[in-house]
Enzyme design. Sequence first.
Site, mmCIF file in Angstrom:
data_model
loop_
_atom_site.group_PDB
_atom_site.id
_atom_site.type_symbol
_atom_site.label_atom_id
_atom_site.label_comp_id
_atom_site.label_asym_id
_atom_site.label_seq_id
_atom_site.Cartn_x
_atom_site.Cartn_y
_atom_site.Cartn_z
ATOM 1 N N SER A 18 0.823 -0.977 -0.001
ATOM 2 C CA SER A 18 0.005 -0.033 -0.100
ATOM 3 C C SER A 18 0.714 1.182 0.054
ATOM 4 O O SER A 18 2.208 1.271 0.409
ATOM 5 C CB SER A 18 -0.812 -0.022 1.440
ATOM 6 O OG SER A 18 -1.306 1.446 1.589
ATOM 7 N N TYR A 54 -2.896 -1.423 10.608
ATOM 8 C CA TYR A 54 -2.887 -1.516 9.131
ATOM 9 C C TYR A 54 -1.571 -1.162 8.356
ATOM 10 O O TYR A 54 -0.755 -1.638 7.709
ATOM 11 C CB TYR A 54 -3.887 -0.890 8.200
ATOM 12 C CG TYR A 54 -3.731 -1.075 6.803
ATOM 13 C CD1 TYR A 54 -4.834 -2.089 6.370
ATOM 14 C CD2 TYR A 54 -3.513 -0.019 5.983
ATOM 15 C CE1 TYR A 54 -4.551 -2.226 4.840
ATOM 16 C CE2 TYR A 54 -3.610 -0.296 4.644
ATOM 17 C CZ TYR A 54 -4.133 -1.179 3.982
ATOM 18 O OH TYR A 54 -4.339 -1.227 2.599
HETATM 19 C C1 BGC Z 1 -6.317 1.532 1.991
HETATM 20 C C2 BGC Z 1 -7.205 2.383 1.645
HETATM 21 C C3 BGC Z 1 -6.979 3.581 1.455
HETATM 22 C C4 BGC Z 1 -5.687 3.713 0.428
HETATM 23 C C5 BGC Z 1 -5.115 5.122 0.628
HETATM 24 C C6 BGC Z 1 -5.245 1.581 0.972
HETATM 25 O O1 BGC Z 1 -4.096 1.037 1.125
HETATM 26 O O2 BGC Z 1 -6.531 0.088 1.997
HETATM 27 O O3 BGC Z 1 -8.391 2.263 2.643
HETATM 28 O O4 BGC Z 1 -8.006 4.416 0.548
HETATM 29 O O5 BGC Z 1 -4.933 3.109 1.044
HETATM 30 O O6 BGC Z 1 -5.066 5.838 1.762
#
Ligand code: BGC
Length: 269
Positions: free
Chosen positions: A154, A167
């Site tokens: 991410s 996360y």
């Molecule tokens: C998350 C999303 C978020 C995006 C940008 C992703 O890794 O799961 O919820 O919108 O990152 O912030």
Amino acid sequence: MESVLKGQIALITGASSGIGAGVAKSLAAAGATVVVNYPVEATKPAADDVLKEITDAGGTGIVAQCDVSKEDQVIKMFADVVAQFGTVDILINNAGLQRDAKFDEMTLDQWNTVINVNLTGQFLCAREAIREFLRRGPRPEVSVATGKIICMSSVHELIPWGGHVNYATSKGGIRMLMQSLAQEYGDRQIRVNSICPGAIQTPINRAAWETPQALNSLMTLIPYNRIGQPQDIGNLAVFLSSDLSDYITGASIFIDGGMTVFEGFSTNG
Ligand code: BGC
């Protein structure tokens, strides 16, 4: 890029929805036989729908249940796939979830759920994939590389994310998992890379796009001024799985409409 993955077996975790579903469709369209993994019985109908779309379009694959955070289930899924198709060539380590909370209110259960699925799940699946690549050895008839692993990370492996510490921590961990594996197994011609999506329109971030106000506010973070689609990620996954990217390993590739150039600084700072 049609048929660049012909003859290859690709296992995509968390493929019953969101980015995983998009990646499964793209890899199948590029000629791979896909294993559409789903986590629990309740998500089987969604996985079946993804597979139906794939087979209706002329692709091939199966669905496979497995909670990636459970060692016995991961080992069994890989054994079943190898028994059915002979091997695995590509692992898309995609399954992931969010359990958001202010840090001072975050429960141990919220922390553990995210770390177990997002990080331990990637460890367990990568380990089985690498064991299989090493057992099987090169397959030059389908790919220069002996095996390919793509970790779904991410932008939050780079951008800290208050309110989502579990996360962001899992994604920071994925970066080191990916790079350390690329280092440890490069000489066996195993390529390991990460895709780092920004905001992609899927159920995981519905709150960020479902109202016009939310979407407008999201656009202040995205220079390219659109939300991403699963197919954007699918296109990159095809490239990173194929020999077109044979010299890329140990890389985090950001695909985010420019989110990581920090648009807020264009008029400030
Ligand atoms: C998350 C999303 C978020 C995006 C940008 C992703 O890794 O799961 O919820 O919108 O990152 O912030």
